[in-house]
Each structure stands twice: as structure tokens, then as C-alpha cells.
Scaffold this motif. Structure first.
Motif, PDB file in Angstrom:
ATOM      1  N   ALA A   1      11.293   0.062  -3.933  1.00  0.00           N
ATOM      2  CA  ALA A   1      12.586  -0.234  -3.296  1.00  0.00           C
ATOM      3  C   ALA A   1      12.820  -1.738  -3.218  1.00  0.00           C
ATOM      4  O   ALA A   1      13.907  -2.233  -3.564  1.00  0.00           O
ATOM      5  CB  ALA A   1      12.637   0.373  -1.898  1.00  0.00           C
ATOM      6  N   GLY A   2      11.830  -2.480  -2.782  1.00  0.00           N
ATOM      7  CA  GLY A   2      11.966  -3.934  -2.698  1.00  0.00           C
ATOM      8  C   GLY A   2      12.164  -4.579  -4.056  1.00  0.00           C
ATOM      9  O   GLY A   2      12.988  -5.481  -4.219  1.00  0.00           O
ATOM     10  N   THR A   3      11.423  -4.096  -5.040  1.00  0.00           N
ATOM     11  CA  THR A   3      11.559  -4.634  -6.400  1.00  0.00           C
ATOM     12  C   THR A   3      12.931  -4.324  -6.974  1.00  0.00           C
ATOM     13  O   THR A   3      13.552  -5.186  -7.607  1.00  0.00           O
ATOM     14  CB  THR A   3      10.455  -4.060  -7.309  1.00  0.00           C
ATOM     15  OG1 THR A   3       9.188  -4.349  -6.726  1.00  0.00           O
ATOM     16  CG2 THR A   3      10.527  -4.647  -8.694  1.00  0.00           C
TER      17      THR A   3
ATOM     18  N   GLY B   1      13.619  -6.878   3.472  1.00  0.00           N
ATOM     19  CA  GLY B   1      14.272  -5.973   4.408  1.00  0.00           C
ATOM     20  C   GLY B   1      14.327  -4.540   3.907  1.00  0.00           C
ATOM     21  O   GLY B   1      14.084  -3.592   4.680  1.00  0.00           O
ATOM     22  N   SER B   2      14.627  -4.368   2.640  1.00  0.00           N
ATOM     23  CA  SER B   2      14.686  -3.009   2.106  1.00  0.00           C
ATOM     24  C   SER B   2      13.301  -2.373   2.092  1.00  0.00           C
ATOM     25  O   SER B   2      13.159  -1.185   2.415  1.00  0.00           O
ATOM     26  CB  SER B   2      15.285  -3.013   0.703  1.00  0.00           C
ATOM     27  OG  SER B   2      14.451  -3.694  -0.201  1.00  0.00           O
ATOM     28  N   ALA B   3      12.272  -3.133   1.743  1.00  0.00           N
ATOM     29  CA  ALA B   3      10.911  -2.580   1.780  1.00  0.00           C
ATOM     30  C   ALA B   3      10.519  -2.210   3.211  1.00  0.00           C
ATOM     31  O   ALA B   3       9.893  -1.177   3.443  1.00  0.00           O
ATOM     32  CB  ALA B   3       9.918  -3.585   1.203  1.00  0.00           C
ATOM     33  N   PHE B   4      10.912  -3.051   4.161  1.00  0.00           N
ATOM     34  CA  PHE B   4      10.622  -2.751   5.573  1.00  0.00           C
ATOM     35  C   PHE B   4      11.336  -1.493   6.041  1.00  0.00           C
ATOM     36  O   PHE B   4      10.737  -0.630   6.696  1.00  0.00           O
ATOM     37  CB  PHE B   4      11.026  -3.954   6.439  1.00  0.00           C
ATOM     38  CG  PHE B   4      10.803  -3.740   7.899  1.00  0.00           C
ATOM     39  CD1 PHE B   4       9.526  -3.731   8.411  1.00  0.00           C
ATOM     40  CD2 PHE B   4      11.875  -3.519   8.749  1.00  0.00           C
ATOM     41  CE1 PHE B   4       9.308  -3.540   9.766  1.00  0.00           C
ATOM     42  CE2 PHE B   4      11.679  -3.319  10.101  1.00  0.00           C
ATOM     43  CZ  PHE B   4      10.380  -3.329  10.606  1.00  0.00           C
TER      44      PHE B   4
ATOM     45  N   PHE C   1      11.040   4.597   7.497  1.00  0.00           N
ATOM     46  CA  PHE C   1      11.460   5.983   7.376  1.00  0.00           C
ATOM     47  C   PHE C   1      10.429   6.868   6.696  1.00  0.00           C
ATOM     48  O   PHE C   1      10.597   8.083   6.658  1.00  0.00           O
ATOM     49  CB  PHE C   1      12.786   6.071   6.618  1.00  0.00           C
ATOM     50  CG  PHE C   1      13.921   5.472   7.394  1.00  0.00           C
ATOM     51  CD1 PHE C   1      14.337   6.007   8.598  1.00  0.00           C
ATOM     52  CD2 PHE C   1      14.576   4.342   6.923  1.00  0.00           C
ATOM     53  CE1 PHE C   1      15.375   5.461   9.316  1.00  0.00           C
ATOM     54  CE2 PHE C   1      15.619   3.777   7.636  1.00  0.00           C
ATOM     55  CZ  PHE C   1      16.011   4.339   8.830  1.00  0.00           C
ATOM     56  N   LEU C   2       9.381   6.289   6.149  1.00  0.00           N
ATOM     57  CA  LEU C   2       8.353   7.111   5.503  1.00  0.00           C
ATOM     58  C   LEU C   2       7.186   7.384   6.408  1.00  0.00           C
ATOM     59  O   LEU C   2       6.793   6.721   7.252  1.00  0.00           O
ATOM     60  CB  LEU C   2       7.853   6.425   4.228  1.00  0.00           C
ATOM     61  CG  LEU C   2       8.886   6.339   3.104  1.00  0.00           C
ATOM     62  CD1 LEU C   2       8.276   5.655   1.902  1.00  0.00           C
ATOM     63  CD2 LEU C   2       9.357   7.717   2.696  1.00  0.00           C
TER      64      LEU C   2
ATOM     65  N   HIS D   1       0.818  -1.214   0.000  1.00  0.00           N
ATOM     66  CA  HIS D   1       0.000   0.000   0.000  1.00  0.00           C
ATOM     67  C   HIS D   1       0.853   1.265   0.000  1.00  0.00           C
ATOM     68  O   HIS D   1       0.406   2.325   0.414  1.00  0.00           O
ATOM     69  CB  HIS D   1      -0.968   0.021   1.187  1.00  0.00           C
ATOM     70  CG  HIS D   1      -1.901  -1.140   1.207  1.00  0.00           C
ATOM     71  ND1 HIS D   1      -2.888  -1.299   0.273  1.00  0.00           N
ATOM     72  CD2 HIS D   1      -1.987  -2.214   2.025  1.00  0.00           C
ATOM     73  CE1 HIS D   1      -3.550  -2.412   0.522  1.00  0.00           C
ATOM     74  NE2 HIS D   1      -3.013  -2.987   1.587  1.00  0.00           N
ATOM     75  N   ASN D   2       2.109   1.125  -0.428  1.00  0.00           N
ATOM     76  CA  ASN D   2       3.008   2.270  -0.527  1.00  0.00           C
ATOM     77  C   ASN D   2       3.914   2.020  -1.725  1.00  0.00           C
ATOM     78  O   ASN D   2       4.663   1.050  -1.754  1.00  0.00           O
ATOM     79  CB  ASN D   2       3.828   2.413   0.754  1.00  0.00           C
ATOM     80  CG  ASN D   2       4.656   3.666   0.763  1.00  0.00           C
ATOM     81  OD1 ASN D   2       4.971   4.233  -0.272  1.00  0.00           O
ATOM     82  ND2 ASN D   2       5.018   4.107   1.960  1.00  0.00           N
ATOM     83  N   ILE D   3       3.856   2.890  -2.689  1.00  0.00           N
ATOM     84  CA  ILE D   3       4.603   2.684  -3.931  1.00  0.00           C
ATOM     85  C   ILE D   3       6.107   2.736  -3.698  1.00  0.00           C
ATOM     86  O   ILE D   3       6.873   2.034  -4.358  1.00  0.00           O
ATOM     87  CB  ILE D   3       4.157   3.695  -5.015  1.00  0.00           C
ATOM     88  CG1 ILE D   3       4.720   3.332  -6.390  1.00  0.00           C
ATOM     89  CG2 ILE D   3       4.570   5.100  -4.638  1.00  0.00           C
ATOM     90  CD1 ILE D   3       4.144   2.095  -6.984  1.00  0.00           C
ATOM     91  N   TYR D   4       6.555   3.525  -2.733  1.00  0.00           N
ATOM     92  CA  TYR D   4       7.992   3.666  -2.490  1.00  0.00           C
ATOM     93  C   TYR D   4       8.604   2.384  -1.916  1.00  0.00           C
ATOM     94  O   TYR D   4       9.696   1.983  -2.314  1.00  0.00           O
ATOM     95  CB  TYR D   4       8.262   4.851  -1.565  1.00  0.00           C
ATOM     96  CG  TYR D   4       7.768   6.152  -2.139  1.00  0.00           C
ATOM     97  CD1 TYR D   4       8.309   6.668  -3.313  1.00  0.00           C
ATOM     98  CD2 TYR D   4       6.743   6.860  -1.529  1.00  0.00           C
ATOM     99  CE1 TYR D   4       7.850   7.859  -3.855  1.00  0.00           C
ATOM    100  CE2 TYR D   4       6.278   8.045  -2.062  1.00  0.00           C
ATOM    101  CZ  TYR D   4       6.835   8.538  -3.223  1.00  0.00           C
ATOM    102  OH  TYR D   4       6.376   9.706  -3.764  1.00  0.00           O
TER     103      TYR D   4
END
Length: 99
Positions: free
Chosen positions: A66-68, A90-93, A98-99, A59-62
């Protein structure tokens, strides 16, 4: 009773999907186009099922981007699947924190 019917129908459908190619294609497929088409079908189906799930679950494009991006980079570098999955998650988390 209904669960048993569901299981029987599901088993029948699964069996038919696996049995039909053996029924219709008794000889080796010689068509280069058709063989290459059949070779790429699993990748296309997997992509069609996975890509929308990637972008709609967070539910957050950022976080999704990032994960992709991390997953694509690590897969391109031929990292093991578990490394790619854990790093992308981990990167998506972290981006989500931070957002």
C-alpha cells in the motif's frame, strides 16, 4: 582511541572513492554508452538499497504494498518529495491499523 581509528579509516575510504575518478578520468568521457551507464548508477543503487527496506521494515506485505503503491502514484504525478513520503507512510500506517 578505536573511535578515532574508525573515523580516520572512514575518511580515507570516502576520500579515495571521491578522488579516484578525478585521477583516472582527466578528459571528458565521450562514450555514449559509458556516460548513460554512469548516469543511471545512482538510481540503481538507491533502488537496490530502498526496495528491500520497504518490504522488510513493516513485517506486513499489505502495508508495504500500500505504501509503495501510493508513493509510486504520487511520484508519477510529480508531487513534492515530502508529500510522497508522508502519504506513503500514512497509507501504510492506516492499512496497518485495519489489519
Amino acid at each position: 582511541m578505536t573511535v578515532a581509528v574508525y573515523i580516520i579509516v572512514m575518511a580515507g575510504v570516502t576520500y579515495l572513492i571521491r578522488m579516484l575518478p578525478f585521477t583516472f578520468f582527466r578528459k571528458k568521457i565521450k562514450s555514449r554508452f559509458f556516460r548513460s551507464f554512469l548516469y543511471y548508477i545512482p538510481y540503481a543503487v538507491l533502488s537496490a538499497m530502498t526496495i528491500p527496506a520497504i518490504f522488510y521494515t513493516t513485517h506486513n506485505i499489505y502495508t508495504a504494498v500500500a505504501g509503495t503503491a501510493v508513493a509510486i502514484i504520487l511520484a508519477f504525478l510529480e508531487m513534492p518529495l515530502i508529500v510522497v513520503a508522508l502519504a506513503a507512510t500514512g497509507s501504510a500506517f492506516l492499512i496497518g491499523l485495519f489489519l
